[in-house]
Design an enzyme around this catalytic site. Structure first.
Site, PDB file in Angstrom:
ATOM      1  N   THR A 530      48.281  35.121  44.753  1.00  0.00           N
ATOM      2  CA  THR A 530      47.207  35.985  44.285  1.00  0.00           C
ATOM      3  C   THR A 530      46.065  35.902  45.293  1.00  0.00           C
ATOM      4  O   THR A 530      45.713  34.813  45.760  1.00  0.00           O
ATOM      5  CB  THR A 530      46.723  35.568  42.887  1.00  0.00           C
ATOM      6  OG1 THR A 530      47.825  35.732  41.989  1.00  0.00           O
ATOM      7  CG2 THR A 530      45.581  36.457  42.410  1.00  0.00           C
ATOM      8  N   PHE A 532      42.252  36.285  45.967  1.00  0.00           N
ATOM      9  CA  PHE A 532      40.946  36.264  45.300  1.00  0.00           C
ATOM     10  C   PHE A 532      39.875  36.652  46.296  1.00  0.00           C
ATOM     11  O   PHE A 532      39.977  36.301  47.475  1.00  0.00           O
ATOM     12  CB  PHE A 532      40.631  34.865  44.774  1.00  0.00           C
ATOM     13  CG  PHE A 532      41.494  34.442  43.621  1.00  0.00           C
ATOM     14  CD1 PHE A 532      41.056  34.594  42.316  1.00  0.00           C
ATOM     15  CD2 PHE A 532      42.755  33.897  43.833  1.00  0.00           C
ATOM     16  CE1 PHE A 532      41.846  34.210  41.243  1.00  0.00           C
ATOM     17  CE2 PHE A 532      43.555  33.515  42.767  1.00  0.00           C
ATOM     18  CZ  PHE A 532      43.100  33.674  41.472  1.00  0.00           C
TER      19      PHE A 532
END
Ligand code: PEP
Ligand code: MN
Length: 633
Positions: A530, A532
């Site tokens: 992921t 960020f």
């Protein structure tokens, strides 16, 4: 047995308790922990409730191990040791590097410059050298300590060096940021007691014939005197093998991780004795969960006064750092080579540098969530965290200055973009992307204790959790799926719901709520990351930035997008991402979000933006920062 009290006992109280217990045949030991509570430790179980006032006892830990305070049960969340501004045992992997021995200022400075340039965190170098032969170089002594202290000033790196006896421990402590206890001294109990009384972090090396239990008991000596800033070091043990100087026992890493809360680093230099074997073993050390590595580096290993054959050349150290940076990410850690987030002056690196406002970071979820991990990786273990209920609140906290920064996820390698956050970036035009980070995400199936997979009826997860585990879910039939707000909440709701329920959640949350982890790594693809972003209310392109994010809209005519992209292509600029989103409030018009490689400090890229502006109906630069995806090094 350990009894944790809820306050500090005074000397008289301790003496009285000591006596009454000795009377009954028990020997106990008192340690003041954290300046807030007295801990009573005993090798054997003693009747705590009979002898200690009930109002004192906060928690009893009855362990059947020889080591007590070093046991993980004492501090299940793990210890983070601080050496200057460097944290060992936290989110990031730490590299300690330098020559075996300080030989001269020139030799140490040349090495320190390289250690710093390639991203090492702590400088090592022996001033007192415990050598096997009395004729070998014994170190420069205090003159060596002075050189180390000067190197710290000059290069902004904390330093670690060895104390070889109780007599020189205080001298070493006066100069160094961390005191090393060498393998030969691991069971020098007087020395252990001495550093236990000093309030300096200790690097405790495993003796060459010591078991893991011996090592933990040696650490126990230091802890028992109230010094909890201890980092263990695996540096190889003696075996029948002769091709290497020692046998590097990497098994000790997962073993220690389970048994103890103390951080552990690996020294592949002494562990192998061979320069060419250091890099592969350092990689393996990080892969198996070490909190850091310690390596010897020398400007001219052939001329080194000690341990030349195992000392890395500068070029090898550079490669080591690049390798470790890649491997750290794959095992869910990070190796900070520089401040890729571009957010704070890199901790410990800016000797006398500017001191900006102390960061307060807004994020979604609870402590331990992926976003909070990103915050700690970017701003250090002690960062002030402001948990928020939703992404909008993260933006609001930043815009209203309650937070200096915010952390939000922007995209995932399995499920794609988190569109809401793209929209929020536009909705809050005062916010900019100032950094990014990638976290590898593993998902696990946790069940309420006693629930079997075929009796599972209700499954809680964050929508991202469900989406990342699509293939796994296809195999689960007849299960009701309930979306919740966070990975942590999924585990909590399972614990509340009871039998028949389960969740898709993280290791930490599954353990925290006492659930049973029945299947691991159930995400569709192991390369699950992921991305960020870190947001703030400033836009400040810096020379070290290499990535720009912007968003634009175009008039609707044939070839409009083709022409807009030509602005990049003609300059040979690499696009990293292109995504279109509805232009909210203008039906059937679209916004194009684009990430590209460039640096807005340079005129070439400013001109690019100028040209793009003339071709678009709307253009906003979302941020300038360092590209953190450096797996293709
Ligand atoms: C050293 O770190 O240089 C050293 C002497 O190591 P060990 O005590 O592990 O032999
Ligand atoms: Mn050495």
């Amino acid at each position: 047995m350990i009894v944790i009290g809820n306050h500090v006992l005074d000397e008289k109280e301790k003496r009285e308790l000591q006596e009454s217990l000795r009377h009954r045949g028990f020997v106990v030991h008192f340690v003041d922990f954290d300046g807030k509570k007295t801990v009573v430790v005993s090798e054997r179980t003693f009747p705590a409730s009979e002898v200690l006032p009930a109002s004192f006892v906060e928690r009893v830990i009855d362990l059947e191990t020889s080591f007590q305070l070093a046991h993980r049960a004492f501090l299940p969340q793990g210890t983070v040791v601080r050496v200057g501004d460097v944290a060992i045992g936290g989110e990031t992997v730490v590299v300690i590097a330098g020559p075996c021995a300080v030989e001269s200022q020139d030799q140490l400075f040349r090495t320190a410059e390289v250690v710093r340039r390639f991203g090492g965190h702590i400088l090592r170098g022996g001033a007192f050298k415990p050598r096997t032969s009395p004729y070998s170089f014994q170190g420069l002594g205090e003159a060596g300590l002075e050189i180390l202290a000067r190197a710290r000033e000059r290069f902004g790196l904390p330093v670690v060096t060895e104390a070889t006896s109780p007599e020189n421990a205080e001298l070493v402590a006066a100069y160094a940021d961390m005191i090393q206890i060498g393998a030969r001294n691991m069971q020098n109990f007087e020395l252990l007691k001495k550093v236990g009384m000093l309030r300096k972090p200790v690097l405790l090396k495993r003796g060459m014939s010591a078991t893991v239990e011996d090592l933990l008991l040696a650490a126990e000596y230091i802890l028992s005197l109230g010094n909890f800033q201890v980092v263990l070091c695996e540096r190889g043990i003696r075996t029948i093998e002769r091709f290497t100087r020692n046998t590097l026992d990497l098994t000790a890493i997962p073993v220690v991780k389970e048994l103890s809360h103390l951080p552990i680093v690996v020294d592949p230099s002494h562990g192998t004795g061979l320069r060419e074997k250091v890099i592969p073993m350092a990689r393996a050390a990080v892969a198996c969960g070490a909190d850091g590595v310690m390596v010897e580096v020398h400007p001219e290993p052939e001329r080194a006064l000690s341990d030349g054959p195992q000392s890395l050349r500068f070029e090898q150290f550079r490669k080591l750092m690049r390798d470790l940076e890649v491997i750290s990410v794959l095992v869910g850690r990070e190796l900070k080579r520089e401040d890729i987030a571009g957010t704070v002056p890199y901790s410990g690196r800016t000797a006398g540098g500017s001191n900006p406002e102390k960061p307060r970071v807004a994020f979604l979820g609870e402590q331990g969530s992926f976003s909070s991990q990103v915050a700690r990786r970017s701003f250090g273990e002690d960062v002030e965290l402001l948990p928020c209920q939703n992404f909008r609140e993260v933006f609001e906290q930043v815009v209203s200055n309650k937070a200096t920064h915010g952390v939000v996820p922007l995209e995932n390698t399995i499920t794609g973009s988190i569109h809401h956050n793209f929209d929020l970036l536009l909705e809050f035009p005062e916010t900019f992307i100032v950094g990014e980070r990638f976290i590898r995400v593993s998902q696990h199936l946790g069940l309420y204790p006693g629930t079997a997979k075929d009796t599972l009826r209700v499954l809680f997860a964050h929508p991202q959790g469900f989406a990342q585990c699509g293939k796994f879910l296809e195999r689960l039939r007849g299960v009701r799926i309930i979306n919740v707000g966070s990975t942590e909440e999924a585990a909590r709701r399972t614990a509340e719901f009871g039998p028949g329920s389960g969740c898709i959640s993280s290791d930490e949350a599954i353990a925290k709520y006492g659930l049973e982890k029945v299947e691991e790594d159930i995400e569709d693809n192991p390369r699950n990351f992921t991305r960020f972003i870190i947001i703030a209310t400033r836009f400040e392109p810096l020379p070290e930035h290499d990535k720009v994010s912007c968003v634009f809209a175009l008039r609707n005519y044939p070839g409009a997008l083709y022409e807009a992209l030509g602005v990049f292509a003609r300059r040979g600029v690499n696009l990293l991402k292109l995504e279109s989103r509805p232009f909210i409030g203008r039906p059937w018009e679209y916004l194009f979000y684009v990430d590209w490689e460039g640096n807005l400090v340079e005129e070439k890229y400013q001109q690019l933006l100028e040209e793009l502006k003339t071709r678009s109906t709307f253009l906003r630069v979302l941020g300038s920062y360092r590209n953190a995806w450096k797996l293709e090094v």
